[in-house]
Write an enzyme that holds these catalytic residues in place. Structure first.
Site, mmCIF file in Angstrom:
data_model
loop_
_atom_site.group_PDB
_atom_site.id
_atom_site.type_symbol
_atom_site.label_atom_id
_atom_site.label_comp_id
_atom_site.label_asym_id
_atom_site.label_seq_id
_atom_site.Cartn_x
_atom_site.Cartn_y
_atom_site.Cartn_z
ATOM 1 N N THR A 52 0.457 -1.080 -0.374
ATOM 2 C CA THR A 52 -0.026 0.446 -0.140
ATOM 3 C C THR A 52 0.951 1.393 -0.051
ATOM 4 O O THR A 52 0.810 1.774 -1.137
ATOM 5 C CB THR A 52 -0.403 -0.023 1.280
ATOM 6 O OG1 THR A 52 -1.136 -1.474 1.399
ATOM 7 C CG2 THR A 52 -1.852 0.711 1.209
ATOM 8 N N HIS A 102 -8.484 -0.611 2.354
ATOM 9 C CA HIS A 102 -8.009 -1.834 2.918
ATOM 10 C C HIS A 102 -9.893 -2.785 2.633
ATOM 11 O O HIS A 102 -9.662 -3.902 3.154
ATOM 12 C CB HIS A 102 -7.930 -2.408 4.355
ATOM 13 C CG HIS A 102 -6.339 -1.891 4.341
ATOM 14 N ND1 HIS A 102 -5.096 -1.941 3.505
ATOM 15 C CD2 HIS A 102 -5.152 -1.071 5.368
ATOM 16 C CE1 HIS A 102 -3.908 -1.732 3.600
ATOM 17 N NE2 HIS A 102 -4.443 -1.638 4.702
ATOM 18 N N SER A 225 11.403 6.425 -4.662
ATOM 19 C CA SER A 225 10.130 5.181 -3.898
ATOM 20 C C SER A 225 10.918 4.009 -4.411
ATOM 21 O O SER A 225 10.395 2.938 -3.429
ATOM 22 C CB SER A 225 9.544 5.126 -4.804
ATOM 23 O OG SER A 225 10.245 3.839 -6.261
ATOM 24 N N LYS A 251 11.476 -5.340 5.792
ATOM 25 C CA LYS A 251 12.267 -5.880 4.950
ATOM 26 C C LYS A 251 12.103 -5.578 3.407
ATOM 27 O O LYS A 251 12.656 -5.479 2.690
ATOM 28 C CB LYS A 251 12.278 -7.238 5.092
ATOM 29 C CG LYS A 251 13.318 -7.608 5.773
ATOM 30 C CD LYS A 251 13.859 -9.731 6.546
ATOM 31 C CE LYS A 251 14.335 -9.514 6.728
ATOM 32 N NZ LYS A 251 14.921 -11.175 7.796
HETATM 33 S S1 PPS Z 1 -0.365 -1.350 5.339
HETATM 34 O O1 PPS Z 1 0.044 -0.857 6.674
HETATM 35 O O2 PPS Z 1 -1.498 -2.011 4.946
HETATM 36 O O3 PPS Z 1 0.121 0.195 4.363
HETATM 37 O O4 PPS Z 1 1.163 -1.877 4.675
HETATM 38 P P1 PPS Z 1 1.521 -2.032 3.390
HETATM 39 O O5 PPS Z 1 2.205 -0.567 3.186
HETATM 40 O O6 PPS Z 1 0.385 -2.381 2.456
HETATM 41 O O7 PPS Z 1 3.310 -3.174 3.226
HETATM 42 C C1 PPS Z 1 4.752 -2.900 3.727
HETATM 43 C C2 PPS Z 1 5.188 -3.950 3.626
HETATM 44 O O8 PPS Z 1 5.574 -3.274 2.182
HETATM 45 C C3 PPS Z 1 7.040 -3.118 2.000
HETATM 46 N N1 PPS Z 1 7.558 -1.698 1.274
HETATM 47 C C4 PPS Z 1 8.177 -1.560 0.284
HETATM 48 N N2 PPS Z 1 8.946 -2.991 -0.241
HETATM 49 C C5 PPS Z 1 9.529 -2.147 -0.964
HETATM 50 N N3 PPS Z 1 9.843 -1.151 -1.581
HETATM 51 C C6 PPS Z 1 9.554 -0.572 -1.008
HETATM 52 N N4 PPS Z 1 9.229 1.562 -1.540
HETATM 53 C C7 PPS Z 1 8.462 -0.347 0.290
HETATM 54 N N5 PPS Z 1 8.088 0.173 0.931
HETATM 55 C C8 PPS Z 1 7.345 -0.275 1.289
HETATM 56 C C9 PPS Z 1 6.919 -2.669 3.871
HETATM 57 O O9 PPS Z 1 8.426 -3.108 4.101
HETATM 58 C C10 PPS Z 1 6.477 -4.217 4.510
HETATM 59 O O10 PPS Z 1 6.774 -4.742 4.048
HETATM 60 P P2 PPS Z 1 7.711 -6.148 5.034
HETATM 61 O O11 PPS Z 1 7.757 -7.442 4.364
HETATM 62 O O12 PPS Z 1 7.130 -5.874 6.456
HETATM 63 O O13 PPS Z 1 8.778 -5.752 4.722
#
Ligand code: PPS
Length: 289
Positions: A52, A102, A225, A251
């Site tokens: 998200t 969501h 980003s 992560k």
């Molecule tokens: S929420 O609370 O529902 O709004 O969370 P959401 O943003 O959907 O998801 C959080 C996970 O997205 C990862 N994330 C990223 N991954 C890759 N690149 C970028 N730039 C990025 N930004 C956020 C974030 O680390 C969470 O995943 P996990 O596996 O916990 O690291």
């Protein structure tokens, strides 16, 4: 005789049968679902922890020629969470509004001309990310000492906030070919972010395709980003998490689930995935995860 283990459960509240985090004002939910969607609205619709925030920021950057948020702005100010803040806050945003939700498809405010970007993530990594999220937001969930095994039982039975992962995914997927829906996966964004940016820009309109044809702008979008840049920004973006908890942008990997799932849990979620996606077209989406 073996006693069945009691699993610790996070705290939620039920709103007309829909599970929400404790601390989310019930009024926000009531008001949010009655928001009247506008043709220019851009909804980032996801199940929790599926990408998200990343997509909110990508859309913000595309709309703003690659200019990052200023030091005084946060992502939740420029792209609030509909069912948390309610419709008044959303209505006050300047158009085009970038709206986080969501909600399942059937509860999401609908307009034929609004844009809905749905990001799906494989349920294994989603469950692990959701576990850390639930542990870390103590005031919402009171689950600081909960284990992954505890959380897994809630996730696989769909007893988590925003409802069952599969209910959300399957229903949105049925609409993946609608003109006003763009369906992407977290994994595809990870493997080729530039392609995902082109898809998002194309979906949002030819004006934005022109924006990202400028190489400098595209590079800025890619840089701001990426995981490292967003990790640095997050301290201002999310509420303070306890010292011993991983950060919100944690992560950002595909496959971290292998560090958490037991063979039995893996089989149970694989079986559930098979059962819930049979005949939907989703069966082959994550063959490599
Ligand atoms: S929420 O609370 O529902 O709004 O969370 P959401 O943003 O959907 O998801 C959080 C996970 O997205 C990862 N994330 C990223 N991954 C890759 N690149 C970028 N730039 C990025 N930004 C956020 C974030 O680390 C969470 O995943 P996990 O596996 O916990 O690291």
């Amino acid at each position: 005789m073996t006693l069945e283990r009691e699993f610790k459960k996070p705290r939620y509240y039920l709103h007309n049968g829909f599970r929400m985090p404790m601390g989310f004002p019930p009024e926000g939910f009531r008001s949010g679902i009655s928001y009247q969607a506008q043709p220019s609205d851009i909804f980032i619709a996801t199940y929790p922890k599926c990408g998200t925030t990343w997509t909110q920021y990508l859309v913000w950057l595309i709309l703003n020629n690659g200019q990052p948020l200023s030091a005084s702005q946060t992502i939740s100010e420029v792209s609030p969470h509909l069912e948390e803040v309610g419709k008044e806050t959303i209505t006050k945003l300047t158009s085009p509004r970038i709206i986080k939700t969501h909600l399942p498809y059937n509860l999401t405010p609908y307009h034929l001309e609004a844009s809905y970007i749905y990001i799906a993530r494989n349920p294994f990594d989603c469950a692990v990310s959701f576990y850390h999220h639930t542990r870390g937001f103590i005031k919402h969930y009171d689950f600081a000492n909960g284990t992954f095994d505890d959380f897994f039982e809630c996730f696989i039975t769909g007893e988590v906030d925003f409802g069952d992962y599969f209910d959300n995914l399957v229903l949105w997927y049925e609409h993946k070919d609608d003109d006003n829906v763009l369906f992407l996966t977290y994994e595809a964004m990870k493997s080729n972010l530039q392609k995902a940016i082109f898809k998002i820009a194309t979906f949002l309109g030819s004006k934005y395709v022109e924006t990202i044809k400028n190489e400098q702008v595209l590079n800025q979008i890619m840089t701001h980003s990426n995981f490292e840049s967003m990790s640095k920004k997050q301290e201002r973006w999310s509420s303070k998490r306890p010292e011993n908890m991983p950060p919100f942008i944690r992560k950002g990997e595909v496959g971290d689930w292998k560090n958490y799932f037991s063979p039995e849990q893996t089989k149970r979620l694989r079986d559930k995935f098979k059962m819930r996606t049979l005949g939907t077209g989703l069966e082959n989406l994550w063959l490599e995860v």
